[in-house]
Design a protein around this motif. Sequence first.
Motif: not given
Length: 87
Positions: A34, A37-39, A41-42, A47
């Motif tokens: 958690d 950062p969201w990016w 995921g690319y 993760p």
Amino acid sequence: MRPLSARIVLRWSLALVFVCFGYLQIAHPAQWIDFLPWWFGYFPIPPEMLVQLGGWFVMCVASLVFFGVATRLSSLVLVLYLIGVGF
């Protein structure tokens, strides 16, 4: 026997804090996902593996601080890593 210097005790204690957090990232990566950062995921890397790689990185650099190898440079790297985690 010469008493321990306050600088050495402070260096060891800070290094142990970073080693502790690095170990927790390696042992329990799912609890740290958690904080990514969201990016992230690319990335083609899962993760959990990113968190574990970060844990290994922190433990290696913290061991440099603990043993006094390139103390200023390794401390700077840890501070920059911590600022990155903070954002």
